[in-house]
Design a protein around this motif. Structure first.
Motif, PDB file in Angstrom:
ATOM      1  N   GLU A 171     -24.561 -16.078 -22.241  1.00 35.47           N
ATOM      2  CA  GLU A 171     -24.348 -16.248 -23.673  1.00 35.47           C
ATOM      3  C   GLU A 171     -25.240 -15.309 -24.469  1.00 35.47           C
ATOM      4  N   ALA A 172     -26.498 -15.198 -24.071  1.00 32.91           N
ATOM      5  CA  ALA A 172     -27.444 -14.352 -24.793  1.00 32.91           C
ATOM      6  C   ALA A 172     -27.040 -12.882 -24.744  1.00 32.91           C
ATOM      7  N   ILE A 173     -26.478 -12.449 -23.611  1.00 34.10           N
ATOM      8  CA  ILE A 173     -26.061 -11.054 -23.473  1.00 34.10           C
ATOM      9  C   ILE A 173     -24.813 -10.774 -24.310  1.00 34.10           C
ATOM     10  N   SER A 174     -23.867 -11.708 -24.322  1.00 34.54           N
ATOM     11  CA  SER A 174     -22.551 -11.443 -24.903  1.00 34.54           C
ATOM     12  C   SER A 174     -22.432 -11.786 -26.383  1.00 34.54           C
ATOM     13  N   ALA A 175     -23.362 -12.570 -26.934  1.00 36.48           N
ATOM     14  CA  ALA A 175     -23.235 -12.987 -28.332  1.00 36.48           C
ATOM     15  C   ALA A 175     -24.007 -12.047 -29.252  1.00 36.48           C
ATOM     16  N   PRO A 176     -23.467 -11.795 -30.441  1.00 36.46           N
ATOM     17  CA  PRO A 176     -24.212 -10.983 -31.418  1.00 36.46           C
ATOM     18  C   PRO A 176     -25.391 -11.756 -31.971  1.00 36.46           C
TER      19      PRO A 176
ATOM     20  N   GLN B 231     -28.643 -11.353 -35.165  1.00 34.49           N
ATOM     21  CA  GLN B 231     -29.010 -10.610 -36.368  1.00 34.49           C
ATOM     22  C   GLN B 231     -29.840  -9.384 -36.025  1.00 34.49           C
ATOM     23  N   TYR B 232     -30.533  -9.422 -34.897  1.00 32.64           N
ATOM     24  CA  TYR B 232     -31.425  -8.331 -34.538  1.00 32.64           C
ATOM     25  C   TYR B 232     -30.838  -7.395 -33.483  1.00 32.64           C
ATOM     26  N   LYS B 233     -29.597  -7.649 -33.042  1.00 33.20           N
ATOM     27  CA  LYS B 233     -28.988  -6.771 -32.042  1.00 33.20           C
ATOM     28  C   LYS B 233     -27.471  -6.891 -32.071  1.00 33.20           C
ATOM     29  N   ASP B 234     -26.801  -5.848 -31.594  1.00 36.16           N
ATOM     30  CA  ASP B 234     -25.364  -5.920 -31.394  1.00 36.16           C
ATOM     31  C   ASP B 234     -25.090  -6.582 -30.054  1.00 36.16           C
ATOM     32  N   ALA B 235     -23.984  -7.317 -30.006  1.00 38.31           N
ATOM     33  CA  ALA B 235     -23.609  -7.939 -28.737  1.00 38.31           C
ATOM     34  C   ALA B 235     -23.034  -6.897 -27.799  1.00 38.31           C
ATOM     35  N   LYS B 236     -23.275  -7.077 -26.511  1.00 38.70           N
ATOM     36  CA  LYS B 236     -22.482  -6.342 -25.544  1.00 38.70           C
ATOM     37  C   LYS B 236     -21.126  -7.012 -25.495  1.00 38.70           C
ATOM     38  N   SER B 237     -20.093  -6.269 -25.136  1.00 40.24           N
ATOM     39  CA  SER B 237     -18.789  -6.904 -24.999  1.00 40.24           C
ATOM     40  C   SER B 237     -18.879  -7.952 -23.895  1.00 40.24           C
TER      41      SER B 237
ATOM     42  N   ILE C  11     -23.863 -24.405 -28.321  1.00 44.82           N
ATOM     43  CA  ILE C  11     -22.483 -24.830 -28.076  1.00 44.82           C
ATOM     44  C   ILE C  11     -21.803 -23.930 -27.058  1.00 44.82           C
ATOM     45  N   ARG C  12     -22.047 -22.639 -27.121  1.00 40.83           N
ATOM     46  CA  ARG C  12     -21.418 -21.747 -26.149  1.00 40.83           C
ATOM     47  C   ARG C  12     -21.976 -21.984 -24.749  1.00 40.83           C
ATOM     48  N   SER C  13     -23.284 -22.198 -24.651  1.00 44.97           N
ATOM     49  CA  SER C  13     -23.884 -22.511 -23.350  1.00 44.97           C
ATOM     50  C   SER C  13     -23.323 -23.818 -22.804  1.00 44.97           C
ATOM     51  N   THR C  14     -23.120 -24.792 -23.699  1.00 41.40           N
ATOM     52  CA  THR C  14     -22.567 -26.082 -23.277  1.00 41.40           C
ATOM     53  C   THR C  14     -21.153 -25.923 -22.740  1.00 41.40           C
ATOM     54  N   VAL C  15     -20.328 -25.136 -23.429  1.00 42.87           N
ATOM     55  CA  VAL C  15     -18.952 -24.900 -22.970  1.00 42.87           C
ATOM     56  C   VAL C  15     -18.955 -24.271 -21.581  1.00 42.87           C
TER      57      VAL C  15
END
Length: 430
Positions: free
Chosen positions: A313-318, A320-326, A198-202
């Protein structure tokens, strides 16, 4: 396998064996007409030849027999009833898909109308209504993936209709949609894919609207973004949800999801342009992507856009296996465009829409106050519009200000921990 020159294939010509681009990528099933539109796309993307399995073609030809008229005489009423039962099952499947579409389209229409009656200064109410539509569309995507997993069903017409309505909603409410932040609330693999989709679509729709794509093209792009990871469902989740370095064999398996995605879309009669977008969303401008390792001159526009938004999206979203970058860090990383992986123009359009300090992010200001970015400044991505936390005007609405590079500057982006503290304490940090 024998080669066929694409230029020599006639419009609507059919073959008794499958046609392949290469040994891994099925282009057309046997008996499906080779359309002029497909020929045009292949030549445009420099596919001069395709492959056909001549041995399979000869075997099918040799096996062909005259129709046995006696077979028709043996059809029983039970056979007819079984066919009817299958028709009823098909109608029932369609009924579920139609109901899902009815629900999302009615939700979009309902809240679109309500939003028209809300004062522009009432940011919080507008944000609440936009969030309801966003959540409903996210739920709609979940249903699409679930129906495919359980029934192998994807309805291109219905999905396109919903995407078209969502495109119109985003056009009217872009800054509120972009303000929605990703949350780590997906506890299973299905929702991981849905949240990413959904975020990629937006982001893809926003870029497409900035490029002023025609409605049909914008809808194709939106559908491609929504389904670009559909091939992942044929892979073990540990391949794409892990903090461990993948082995070479695991990496090769993961990279097959683009091929699986194309196969799924082809089986469900999706347009070739959407198939290629899904096929190419991991290709890179420098030719170091996959699966074909083609450079930017051969990647379709949809593929280029999906490459940018999927990565952002992959970089900015949290996860389960990593923290998101801002989101700010993610934008900076995209702007660096190390090794020239992405189309520079598309990155600039992304930044133009989400700003250097992206909508939804929380920042510290030079006047000591805390704010949330609520809109971009199209003249300068460094100075977005910010809503001050804990402050309201005389009408009771949140105070918004235009930042600049002199009087009220953004000094830094808050960490997730600081953001939670500022929200809890009404805009103050201890």
């Amino acid at each position: 396998m024998n080669s066929l020159n694409v230029a020599d294939i006639k419009n609507d010509e059919t073959f008794t064996a499958p046609i392949y681009i290469d040994k891994n990528f099925l282009l057309l099933a046997d008996g499906v007409p080779f359309k002029a539109s497909l020929k045009s796309i292949l030549l445009e993307w420099n596919f001069k030849t395709v492959q056909i399995d001549n041995e399979a073609q000869l075997a099918k030809t040799a096996a062909a027999k005259p129709i046995d008229l006696k077979a028709f005489e043996s059809v029983s009423i039970d056979d007819v009833m079984n066919d009817t039962a299958e028709d009823e099952k098909e109608n029932a499947k369609n009924a579920v898909a139609l109901q899902n579409n009815k629900e999302i389209n009615e939700t979009i229409a309902k809240y679109s109308e309500e939003l028209k009656g809300i004062e522009e200064s009432d940011l919080d109410t507008k944000q609440l209504l936009v969030q309801k539509v966003y959540d409903a569309f996210k739920n709609y995507i979940t249903k699409i993936y679930t129906r495919f997993v359980t029934h192998r069903e994807l309805k291109i017409g219905l999905i396109s209709e919903a995407v078209q309505n969502f495109c119109a909603f985003i056009a009217d409410n872009k800054k509120y949609v972009l303000r929605i932040q990703p949350q780590l609330d997906e506890n299973d693999n299905k929702n991981f894919i849905v949240g990413h989709s959904i975020r990629s679509t937006v982001f893809a729709i926003v870029i497409g609207q900035t490029l002023k794509l025609q409605t049909t093209k914008l809808v194709e792009l939106g559908v491609a973004a929504l389904l670009h990871e559909i091939g992942q469902i044929r892979l073990p989740p540990q391949l794409y949800i892990t903090d461990k370095k993948l082995t070479s064999a695991e990496r090769r398996s993961l990279e097959k999801h683009t091929i699986y995605g194309v196969q799924i879309l082809k089986e469900n009669n999706f347009p070739t342009s959407i198939q290629f977008a899904v096929f190419e969303h991991h290709e890179r401008e420098n030719g170091k992507g996959y699966p074909r390792k083609i450079d930017g001159s051969k990647i379709s526009l949809y593929g280029k856009i999906l490459s940018v938004v999927c990565s952002y999206e992959a970089i900015s979203a949290p996860r389960q296996y990593k923290d998101a970058k801002s989101t700010h860090e993610a934008i900076i990383e995209m702007l660096r465009n190390e090794d020239k992986q992405y189309d520079d123009t598309l990155i600039k359009i992304l930044v133009q829409n989400v700003s250097l300090f992206p909508i939804g992010g929380y920042v510290s200001l030079s006047n000591g106050k805390i704010g949330q970015v609520v809109d971009t400044n199209k003249f300068d991505p460094r100075t977005p519009i910010v809503q001050i936390l804990g402050e309201k005007n005389e009408a009771g609405f949140p105070v918004t200000i235009q930042t600049d590079n002199e009087r009220i500057k953004i000094t830094r982006v808050l960490t997730p921990e600081e953001t939670a503290e500022a929200i809890k304490n009404g805009g103050k940090l201890q």
